[in-house]
Enzyme design. Sequence first.
Site, PDB file in Angstrom:
ATOM      1  N   GLU A  38     125.526  66.569  45.268  1.00  0.00           N
ATOM      2  CA  GLU A  38     124.812  67.199  46.381  1.00  0.00           C
ATOM      3  C   GLU A  38     124.229  68.543  45.965  1.00  0.00           C
ATOM      4  OE1 GLU A  38     128.367  64.994  48.308  1.00  0.00           O
ATOM      5  OE2 GLU A  38     127.954  66.074  46.456  1.00  0.00           O
ATOM      6  N   CYS A  46     131.694  67.870  50.348  1.00  0.00           N
ATOM      7  CA  CYS A  46     132.867  68.751  50.379  1.00  0.00           C
ATOM      8  C   CYS A  46     132.451  70.088  51.001  1.00  0.00           C
ATOM      9  CB  CYS A  46     133.410  68.940  48.970  1.00  0.00           C
ATOM     10  SG  CYS A  46     132.355  69.963  47.907  1.00  0.00           S
ATOM     11  N   CYS A  81     129.628  71.724  49.075  1.00  0.00           N
ATOM     12  CA  CYS A  81     128.342  71.049  49.238  1.00  0.00           C
ATOM     13  C   CYS A  81     127.801  71.181  50.656  1.00  0.00           C
ATOM     14  CB  CYS A  81     128.462  69.593  48.819  1.00  0.00           C
ATOM     15  SG  CYS A  81     128.796  69.426  47.044  1.00  0.00           S
TER      16      CYS A  81
END
Length: 159
Positions: A58, A86, A89
């Site tokens: 990402e 996450c 990201c």
Amino acid sequence: MSNATDQDHEFLTRVLALAQRSRDEGHHPFAAMVVAADGTVISEAMNASSSDRTAHAEMNALRQASQRHGPEQLATATLYANAEPCAMCAGGTYWSGVGRVVYAMSEASLLALTGSDPENPTLSLPCREVFARGQRPTEVIGPLREDEARQAHAGFWKK
């Protein structure tokens, strides 16, 4: 939360294949794409965290997109990912200005696959919680197609 579109499923299919390619090329099985509102692919990336722990798919896709396009175009773009972004990201998505996220597999499902593998020290912080702390809305759709998303991870992680 709005429903996923046919275009969302088309790009998820592409990002799931890219995640498998990432694994096949010796990287962690993650991939992401940034797609403009008109369906034009702005960027796509695989994971490269074996050499740089911050080089999640990402983040790689967001960096490429941010270098090529301004905030106005990114505000209407979508980040597609095979796994829920996450916390890092999600933060990168927010700061890049991308206004929408569609992902295939939840962070909780990913944790069930990775266990305590030191290569993926999962943060239990859903991306919706990160975005909820922001000053502007970020639309999130997912998890979608978790069973398909698990395939690239099968047998990859140490438990």
